[in-house]
Design an enzyme around this catalytic site. Structure first.
Site, PDB file in Angstrom:
ATOM      1  N   LYS A   1      -4.665   7.237   8.141  1.00 20.81           N
ATOM      2  CA  LYS A   1      -5.565   8.309   7.698  1.00 20.81           C
ATOM      3  C   LYS A   1      -6.574   8.607   8.805  1.00 20.81           C
ATOM      4  CE  LYS A   1      -5.636   7.355   2.716  1.00 20.81           C
ATOM      5  NZ  LYS A   1      -5.113   8.657   2.290  1.00 20.81           N
TER       6      LYS A   1
ATOM      7  N   LYS B   1      -2.506   1.419 -10.484  1.00 20.14           N
ATOM      8  CA  LYS B   1      -2.396   1.298  -9.025  1.00 20.14           C
ATOM      9  C   LYS B   1      -3.598   0.523  -8.507  1.00 20.14           C
ATOM     10  CE  LYS B   1      -2.865   4.067  -4.754  1.00 20.14           C
ATOM     11  NZ  LYS B   1      -2.875   5.413  -4.133  1.00 20.14           N
TER      12      LYS B   1
ATOM     13  N   ASP C   1      -6.760   1.499   1.301  1.00 19.15           N
ATOM     14  CA  ASP C   1      -5.656   2.341   1.753  1.00 19.15           C
ATOM     15  C   ASP C   1      -6.009   2.990   3.091  1.00 19.15           C
ATOM     16  OD1 ASP C   1      -3.505   4.015   2.075  1.00 19.15           O
ATOM     17  OD2 ASP C   1      -4.068   5.409   0.469  1.00 19.15           O
TER      18      ASP C   1
ATOM     19  N   ARG D   1       2.696   5.335  -5.011  1.00 16.73           N
ATOM     20  CA  ARG D   1       3.928   5.521  -5.790  1.00 16.73           C
ATOM     21  C   ARG D   1       4.908   4.373  -5.541  1.00 16.73           C
ATOM     22  NH1 ARG D   1       4.828  11.324  -3.045  1.00 16.73           N
ATOM     23  NH2 ARG D   1       2.561  11.132  -3.004  1.00 16.73           N
TER      24      ARG D   1
ATOM     25  N   ASP E   1       1.510   6.522   3.969  1.00 17.38           N
ATOM     26  CA  ASP E   1       0.291   6.815   3.216  1.00 17.38           C
ATOM     27  C   ASP E   1       0.598   7.235   1.771  1.00 17.38           C
ATOM     28  OD1 ASP E   1      -2.387   7.056   2.739  1.00 17.38           O
ATOM     29  OD2 ASP E   1      -2.632   8.980   3.771  1.00 17.38           O
TER      30      ASP E   1
ATOM     31  N   ASP F   1      -9.298   2.887  -4.056  1.00 19.85           N
ATOM     32  CA  ASP F   1      -7.902   3.211  -4.340  1.00 19.85           C
ATOM     33  C   ASP F   1      -7.258   2.220  -5.317  1.00 19.85           C
ATOM     34  OD1 ASP F   1      -5.951   5.104  -3.952  1.00 19.85           O
ATOM     35  OD2 ASP F   1      -5.037   4.109  -2.227  1.00 19.85           O
TER      36      ASP F   1
ATOM     37  N   GLU G   1       1.709   5.488  -0.532  1.00 23.44           N
ATOM     38  CA  GLU G   1       2.013   4.089  -0.871  1.00 23.44           C
ATOM     39  C   GLU G   1       1.808   3.783  -2.355  1.00 23.44           C
ATOM     40  OE1 GLU G   1      -0.886   5.069  -0.034  1.00 23.44           O
ATOM     41  OE2 GLU G   1      -2.136   3.989  -1.471  1.00 23.44           O
TER      42      GLU G   1
END
Ligand code: BES
Ligand code: MN
Ligand code: ZN
Length: 503
Positions: free
Chosen positions: A279, A267, A272, A353, A349, A290, A351
């Site tokens: 967030k 990933k 993010d 996956r 959020d 991230d 995201e």
């Protein structure tokens, strides 16, 4: 990188010297010589200092123990010598280095007295190489944005491994330094802020591996559109920064019976914000890391290529930035992934996956891997469960899980097996699409996230998912890592390849 040499003998005068001590104060020949040259200071300390017993992980620092002698002596405990493994000596090297620089003495040279104590499982050369490796990892720092250079190591500029057989030690150390280069690359990428490390910059870091003989394929937005990667592209669409999907293919074993590669998937969300499901502000800066899963994959590919691993491995990373904007995905949007499955995006959020869904599809479609290991800073929930101690391991394959757990123990990059269960899977059914990106149950967020990924793994493909959200950034640091980016996963993946493809 810290300058490192090997030497048969060394003058202790004005240097920082580290000696190994086994449980109960056991010294080797070099430790005894150090004791002699310091007028018995080592033995005196062992006798009078009651809490230092040479236990694993213990250190004791003596400053200027004798006139005209070393500036500093560190005694480093390895515990029961008969049980001390490679990791014990790596940690000892890391702790020795940290103790040497802590006191900011005048010493410009550090000496690691590397020896095989009585009952040792490892040769002297191996002890030296592991200690050197540990010291290098601990000496890492990221200071390119300090305009006034910080003095991390005081005057200490070189570190010498003191051993009888320099040639053999140098050979072993050179191999280990290739792995250090991989870990360092991952740490540098993770440390870099998101204004300088965007998806394009990260793609460039992967492309740079071409020089080492890695075949690198870069898919841009248009190419991903053609392949139908609506899931990854949905995340990317809120950002000004164009997304990339990069595959790094290392074919080090052309004669393999089973040519199918092992696949590492990472990933790579370079920042993010959460997107429209924004967030909270506090702590959002952490989300520059991230992309640590992708960084670990790139770092591991570098290490494999540098040491010309006799294995076939492909690394696939999905690189995007998750931003809110007038173009961003909305909660409730439905996107279509390259696998053909439609996804209801209820929380922008969740995201990671979405990025991995298409990256996993690509890895399988393009490379037919014999197994897949994905790494992702996927959920805050894994931090709640396992803290900064273990990464969560989810797997559909018992053998793969067992091997990963073993390699985790050996490298100290610890994994804890987490459950997959049908009841988690059911909570992902959507009334409007094939799957939704968050579960309707508020609990077990790391497990439901893993199940989301599982829906994108072909039946029969051994797969493991490592949720490294708690491991990518270490607030306190450890023997092998100063506080900050850990490069978690690089050493784990490298050893996994050694033990499962190269033996
Ligand atoms: N990148 C985060 C997870 C994360 C949290 C990584 C803390 C590192 C440290 C991920 O994209 C995320 O936001 N996950 C959500 C999922 C939720 C919306 C279902 C989370 O964990 O809150
Ligand atoms: Mn997120
Ligand atoms: Zn994320």
């Amino acid at each position: 990188m810290l300058k490192m040499t090997c030497a048969k003998t060394a003058s202790f005068k004005n240097s920082a010297v580290a000696a190994l001590v086994g449980q109960g104060g056991l010294l080797g020949a070099q430790g005894l010589l150090l004791d002699q040259k310091t007028g018995g200071a080592v033995k005196r300390a062992l006798k009078t200092f009651s809490s230092f017993k040479g236990d694993k992980g213990q250190t004791l620092t003596l400053l200027s123990p004798v006139k005209g002698g070393p500036a500093l002596v560190v005694l480093v405990g390895v515990g029961d010598v008969g049980k001390a493994d490679a990791l014990t000596y790596e940690n000892a090297g890391g702790e020795a280095y940290a103790a040497m620089v802590k006191e900011k003495t005048e010493a410009s040279e550090g000496l690691l007295l590397s020896e095989s104590l009585k009952g040792s499982l490892l040769s002297e050369e191996a002890v030296a190489a592991h200690m050197g490796f540990g010291a290098q990892l601990r000496a890492y720092h990221f200071d390119k944005y300090h305009t006034k250079k910080k003095d991390h190591a005081a005057k200490l500029k070189t570190l010498a491994l003191v051993v009888k057989n320099e040639t053999e030690t140098k050979k072993l150390l050179a191999e280990k330094l290739k792995l250090v280069a991989g870990v360092t690359l991952a740490r540098d990428l993770v440390s870099e802020p998101a204004n300088t490390l965007d998806p394009a910059a990260m793609m460039q870091a992967a492309v740079a591996l071409k020089e080492l003989g890695v075949e690198v394929v870069v898919l841009d937005k248009a190419q991903m559109e053609k392949l139908g990667m609506g899931s990854l592209l949905g995340v990317a669409q809120g950002s000004e920064k164009p997304p990339f999907l990069v595959a790094m293919n290392w074919t080090g074993d052309a004669a393999a019976k089973d040519k199918r590669p092992l696949a590492f998937v990472g990933k790579g969300v370079t920042f993010d914000t959460g997107g429209i499901s924004l967030k909270p502000g506090a702590g959002m800066g952490d989300m520059k890391y991230d992309m640590a899963g992708a960084a670990a994959v790139i770092g591991a590919m570098k290490a494999l290529a540098l040491r010309k691993a006799k294995a076939n491995v492909v690394g696939v990373v999905g690189l995007v930035e998750n931003m809110p904007s007038g173009r961003a995905m909305r909660p409730g949007d439905v996107v279509k992934s390259a696998s053909g499955q439609t996804i209801e995006v209820l929380n922008t959020d969740a995201e990671g996956r979405l990025v991995l869904a298409d990256a996993l599809w690509y890895a399988q479609h393009q490379y037919k891997p014999r197994a897949i290991i994905d790494l992702a800073t996927l959920t805050g929930a894994i931090k709640v469960a396992l803290g900064e101690c273990y990464a969560g391991l989810f797997s559909n394959d018992e053998a793969l899980a067992a091997r990963l757990l073993a390699v985790g123990e050996e490298t100290g990059e610890l994994l804890w097996r987490m459950p997959l269960h049908n009841s988690f899977d059911k909570t992902l059914d959507s009334p409007i699409a094939d799957i939704k990106n968050i579960s309707d149950a508020p609990l077990a967020g790391s497990c439901t996230a893993a199940h989301f990924l599982k829906r994108f793994v072909n039946k029969g493909t051994p797969w493991a998912h490592l949720d490294i959200a708690g491991m990518a950034w270490q607030k306190k640091g450890s023997s092998l890592c100063p506080a900050g980016a850990s490069g978690f996963g690089v050493r784990l993946l490298d050893l996994f390849v050694i033990e499962n493809s190269e033996k």
